[in-house]
Design an enzyme around this catalytic site. Structure first.
Site, mmCIF file in Angstrom:
data_model
loop_
_atom_site.group_PDB
_atom_site.id
_atom_site.type_symbol
_atom_site.label_atom_id
_atom_site.label_comp_id
_atom_site.label_asym_id
_atom_site.label_seq_id
_atom_site.Cartn_x
_atom_site.Cartn_y
_atom_site.Cartn_z
ATOM 1 N N MET A 93 0.795 -1.221 0.000
ATOM 2 C CA MET A 93 0.000 0.000 0.000
ATOM 3 C C MET A 93 0.829 1.273 0.000
ATOM 4 O O MET A 93 0.276 2.367 -0.139
ATOM 5 C CB MET A 93 -0.923 0.012 1.223
ATOM 6 C CG MET A 93 -1.942 -1.109 1.234
ATOM 7 S SD MET A 93 -2.880 -1.165 2.772
ATOM 8 C CE MET A 93 -1.594 -1.609 3.951
ATOM 9 N N VAL A 96 8.591 3.420 0.751
ATOM 10 C CA VAL A 96 9.446 4.093 1.722
ATOM 11 C C VAL A 96 10.664 4.648 0.988
ATOM 12 O O VAL A 96 11.301 3.942 0.201
ATOM 13 C CB VAL A 96 9.890 3.140 2.851
ATOM 14 C CG1 VAL A 96 10.773 3.875 3.856
ATOM 15 C CG2 VAL A 96 8.673 2.543 3.554
ATOM 16 N N ASP A 206 1.653 -7.522 12.682
ATOM 17 C CA ASP A 206 2.435 -7.900 11.492
ATOM 18 C C ASP A 206 3.901 -8.084 11.860
ATOM 19 O O ASP A 206 4.799 -7.580 11.178
ATOM 20 C CB ASP A 206 2.279 -6.841 10.393
ATOM 21 C CG ASP A 206 2.677 -7.366 9.013
ATOM 22 O OD1 ASP A 206 2.668 -8.607 8.819
ATOM 23 O OD2 ASP A 206 2.996 -6.557 8.129
#
Length: 401
Positions: A93, A96, A206
């Site tokens: 999504m 970085v 996660d």
């Protein structure tokens, strides 16, 4: 709703495969497992094919142009006080980027996380704001620090974070040939970060090697709270409901059974994921091998199949590496831990086997009651004391003495 989520996920997985043999093989796997479910997927695939190449060709070309432009859109841009220099990583999504101070007041490198422009939605904006708020509330030496955040002129949200120049924890351990004891001490630092998040009413959801980077000086940093769940204080000891399909975002190999089934979650989900991580760090293997990626295959492997003991997994003649990159042997696993295969098996058998498997119990109520208790058992193991994961028998306590 649960069946629709599975159907939609299977359909999207099929669409991601090349039309032809790969897609047909996937549907065949569904037929073997889901029967009527597979027929629904096939009907959706048939309906998705229009055959109108005159329309599809220019649409595909335009989409490719947009995708190419998106790849380097932010490089060279200035967001707040930071100028983006290069891309570091890309996720499902967001992306970085590495950035430096644009005002040249002092030298500083940071990581800037930006949501993918083609995915921008009110829901994703809300998730980004939640992640930013979570990071702002967490001040811990083993959690990546938040510096800034905001939105671009066209409304794309971004987060400015501490830049961690490190390796994923599994790669760091192998590259530095860490012993079992050294891996356990490193893992305890990760536990301290996760327990701190829990005390601040945050479930990470996660936890996996790529979200734990270790710097050259051996300091682990927990990253990516993108799907983390903030809790109310009253929910800390209980479960929190999964309210919509996007909350099912997860990495199946490290997800707890309740995550896979879309059931309510609690801090026990992070305990389970930490157990999977510890299993991999100790044995060089994952507890579950997902040969098929169908929803039913994933659910069966995670929710129904019992993993073998880490000591057994570490001593197989050959197996697949943690990232399914190349075949490895029991000898290479032992060398990466500065020991021989037989000695590694003896070292893992007993206390460490039981610690890992207790953290990975299928039922949340049967796992360690907290990350703190998991870390405490590891500390007791390192100090040669009895651990709570083993039955407290006279023979066991005498042997420890």
């Amino acid at each position: 709703p649960e069946e629709w989520e599975k159907l939609q996920a299977a359909f999207e997985t099929a669409l991601s495969l090349d039309a032809g043999a790969a897609r047909a093989a996937y549907v065949a796997e569904l037929h073997a497992e889901e029967h009527s479910f597979a027929a629904e997927v096939q009907r959706m695939l048939d309906a998705d094919v229009t055959g109108d190449e005159a329309l599809l060709s220019p649409v595909h070309a335009a989409a490719a142009d947009i995708s190419d432009a998106e790849k380097d859109r932010w490089i060279g841009e200035t967001l707040g006080n930071y100028r983006i220099t290069r891309k570091i990583a890309v996720g499902g999504m967001s992306a970085v980027y590495l950035a430096t101070r644009a005002d040249e007041q002092f030298d500083q490198e940071v990581a800037v996380k930006i949501v993918g422009g083609h995915l921008l939605s009110d829901e994703l904006k809300t998730r980004f704001k939640t992640e930013r708020q979570i990071l702002a509330s967490l001040k811990h030496p083993n959690i990546a620090q938040l510096f800034d955040g905001g939105a671009t002129n066209d409304g794309v949200p971004f987060i400015v974070m501490e830049y961690i120049d490190g390796k994923p924890i599994d790669q760091y351990c192998d590259a530095n040939v860490l012993s079992i004891e050294e891996r356990l001490r490193l893992f305890m630092k990760v536990c301290d970060a996760v327990e701190y998040a829990h005390r601040n009413l945050v479930v990470h959801r996660d936890i996996k090697p790529s979200n734990i980077l270790v710097t050259e000086d051996g300091n682990p940093k927990l990253l990516d709270f993108g799907i983390a769940k903030p809790l109310e204080r009253a929910q800390l000891k209980h479960t929190v409901a999964v309210t919509h399909a996007s909350a099912r975002a997860m990495t199946p190999e490290y997800a707890s059974p309740e995550q896979v089934r879309g059931e309510p979650i609690s801090t026990a989900s992070d305990v389970y994921s930490l157990g999977v991580l510890l299993y991999e760090l100790l044995s060089g293997s994952r507890p579950h091998r997902l040969q098929k990626r169908t929803p039913r295959a994933i659910e069966r492997a995670i929710c129904e199949e019992e993993p073998e003991r880490p000591s057994t997994a570490a001593s197989r003649p050959t197996q697949t590496g943690p990232a399914e990159r190349e075949p490895v042997t029991a000898e290479t696993i032992g060398r990466a831990r500065r020991t021989a295969p037989k000695r590694l098996r003896r070292q893992l058998a007993g206390d460490l086997d039981n610690i890992v498997l207790l953290a990975m119990r299928k039922e949340p109520s049967r796992r360690y009651s907290s990350v703190e208790h998991l870390a405490e058992d590891i500390r007791r193991y390192l100090e040669g004391l009895p651990v709570s994961a083993r039955p407290d028998t006279w023979r066991y306590r005498t042997g420890k003495f």
